[in-house]
Design a protein around this motif. Structure first.
Motif, PDB file in Angstrom:
ATOM      1  N   LYS A 228      23.914  13.699 -95.158  1.00  0.00           N
ATOM      2  CA  LYS A 228      24.676  14.320 -94.082  1.00  0.00           C
ATOM      3  C   LYS A 228      25.720  13.365 -93.532  1.00  0.00           C
ATOM      4  CE  LYS A 228      24.157  16.861 -89.744  1.00  0.00           C
ATOM      5  NZ  LYS A 228      23.184  17.373 -88.730  1.00  0.00           N
ATOM      6  N   ALA A 229      25.355  12.100 -93.375  1.00  0.00           N
ATOM      7  CA  ALA A 229      26.308  11.114 -92.863  1.00  0.00           C
ATOM      8  C   ALA A 229      27.468  10.930 -93.833  1.00  0.00           C
ATOM      9  CB  ALA A 229      25.602   9.787 -92.619  1.00  0.00           C
TER      10      ALA A 229
ATOM     11  N   ARG B 169      28.638  13.189 -95.993  1.00  0.00           N
ATOM     12  CA  ARG B 169      29.476  14.391 -95.938  1.00  0.00           C
ATOM     13  C   ARG B 169      30.316  14.418 -94.670  1.00  0.00           C
ATOM     14  NH1 ARG B 169      24.813  16.992 -97.729  1.00  0.00           N
ATOM     15  NH2 ARG B 169      24.447  17.861 -95.661  1.00  0.00           N
ATOM     16  N   ASN B 170      29.711  14.021 -93.539  1.00  0.00           N
ATOM     17  CA  ASN B 170      30.452  14.026 -92.278  1.00  0.00           C
ATOM     18  C   ASN B 170      31.619  13.046 -92.319  1.00  0.00           C
ATOM     19  OD1 ASN B 170      28.834  15.982 -91.150  1.00  0.00           O
ATOM     20  ND2 ASN B 170      27.530  14.541 -90.038  1.00  0.00           N
ATOM     21  N   ARG B 171      31.390  11.875 -92.906  1.00  0.00           N
ATOM     22  CA  ARG B 171      32.471  10.884 -92.998  1.00  0.00           C
ATOM     23  C   ARG B 171      33.598  11.422 -93.879  1.00  0.00           C
ATOM     24  NH1 ARG B 171      30.432   5.127 -94.171  1.00  0.00           N
ATOM     25  NH2 ARG B 171      29.819   6.042 -96.163  1.00  0.00           N
TER      26      ARG B 171
ATOM     27  N   ARG C  95      34.298  14.595 -94.383  1.00  0.00           N
ATOM     28  CA  ARG C  95      34.940  15.699 -93.661  1.00  0.00           C
ATOM     29  C   ARG C  95      35.899  15.168 -92.596  1.00  0.00           C
ATOM     30  NH1 ARG C  95      30.657  17.861 -91.880  1.00  0.00           N
ATOM     31  NH2 ARG C  95      30.271  19.215 -93.670  1.00  0.00           N
ATOM     32  N   GLU C  96      35.507  14.122 -91.917  1.00  0.00           N
ATOM     33  CA  GLU C  96      36.338  13.561 -90.847  1.00  0.00           C
ATOM     34  C   GLU C  96      37.626  12.925 -91.372  1.00  0.00           C
ATOM     35  OE1 GLU C  96      33.677  10.846 -89.027  1.00  0.00           O
ATOM     36  OE2 GLU C  96      32.433  12.416 -88.106  1.00  0.00           O
TER      37      GLU C  96
END
Length: 330
Positions: free
Chosen positions: A167-168, A170-172, A174-175
């Motif tokens: 998740k971390a 993917r979030n990075r 996405r950001e």
């Protein structure tokens, strides 16, 4: 950090008699045997090599980015991206899924929206030591996506941990993905498959905005804008491409064609000369220039360019036509 780099001389997906010799050579290196951690790393065809050989050379960990488990039609009949190259291969280990080791931790990275890459990853066995990391809209060239997004080093470093947080990661991604031209290229392709026409146009605009030297982004944007009748924006895009591209000829051709349609012969002539003088100029570029020079009465100059075009493409009917108009010998 010590490393061994294995480079393929042609796209063989490691189906060569030398692979076993290379594996023995790498596994026998003293620094490799003494290393506290041994990591195999590769992308696409290199990812296939990682799956084939990481266990053989006794790696502790493997990072495979958008790998092919196989390119053999007997194993993956859906795979068609490299058919011409694959046709020349004599397979020796045609299914990398049979060569993954229980003693290696495999981190496999792919874009779940890339249909063929997803089908490839689905050929892997469901083992506890195979961990899948999904990066939506990263496409097949995931490393390029991460590099453009400015997070390649941080992401690879995280993936080299034994159990990074999916998740971390993917979030990075996405950001930061809006920094990547390749992200918008992939977004446009996905939107086209799903029939989202407005998103295709906006994504392609962003792709070209971030990569104004990209011929593919420029040509794709021009087609979309032409369908919308946005001629002024096409001309503006062509001007930007000409200012940024190593080979500006495609931009000059667009400027030439638009000016000619608008009956602005002077602008068309300037753009035609620019395209004809590019290193990548085609015989048709020279034909265009000859035609426009003839139109404004510069006969000698027109004959010179028509002669060049005729020499390069003597069978082209359009070039033959301008040659006849200028009384050149065919």
């Amino acid at each position: 950090m010590n490393g061994v780099y294995i480079v393929a001389k042609w796209p063989h997906w490691w189906q060569t008699p030398e692979l076993e010799e290379v594996e023995q050579l790498v596994g026998g290196l003293e620094f490799f045997k003494r290393s506290r951690r041994r990591i195999a790393y590769g992308a696409s065809m290199g990812g296939c090599g990682v799956l084939l050989s990481a266990g053989v050379v006794k790696c502790d960990q493997a990072l495979a980015v958008a790998p092919q488990v196989s390119v053999s039609k007997a194993i993956v009949p859906f795979e068609n991206r490299w058919d011409e190259d694959v046709a020349a291969i004599r397979f020796t280990r045609e299914n990398a899924a049979l060569h993954v080791s229980n003693d290696v931790i495999y981190n496999v990275v792919y874009d779940p929206l890339d249909a063929l890459d997803t089908l490839q990853v689905e050929q892997l066995p469901m083992l506890d030591n195979i961990h899948l990391y999904k990066f939506p809209f990263a496409g097949h060239l995931i490393l390029e996506f991460l590099l453009q997004a400015g997070i390649l080093g941080a992401t690879v470093e995280s993936l080299l941990l034994e159990c990074p947080d999916p998740k971390a990661l993917r979030n990075r991604a996405r950001e930061n993905r809006r920094k990547s031209a390749y992200y918008y290229e992939v977004l446009g392709r996905v939107a086209a498959r799903r029939g989202h026409k407005r998103l295709v146009v906006s994504a392609t605009r962003k792709w070209f905005e971030l990569a104004p030297d990209s011929r593919h982004a420029f040509s794709g944007l021009c087609k979309l804008l032409a369908a919308e009748g946005l001629e002024d924006e096409i001309v503006a895009a062509a001007g930007r491409f000409v200012a940024n591209a190593a080979d500006p000829a495609p931009g000059y051709r667009v400027l030439r064609d638009r000016a000619y349609r608008g009956k602005d012969i002077d602008k068309a002539l300037i753009a035609a000369r620019s395209s004809a003088e590019c290193a990548s100029a085609t015989p048709d570029d020279k034909r265009w220039l000859a035609m426009l020079l003839n139109r404004v009465g510069r006969i000698d100059d027109a004959r010179s360019w028509a002669e060049q075009a005729l020499k390069e493409a003597p069978a082209d009917p359009k070039i033959q036509q301008i040659a006849r108009e200028l009384a050149l010998e065919l």
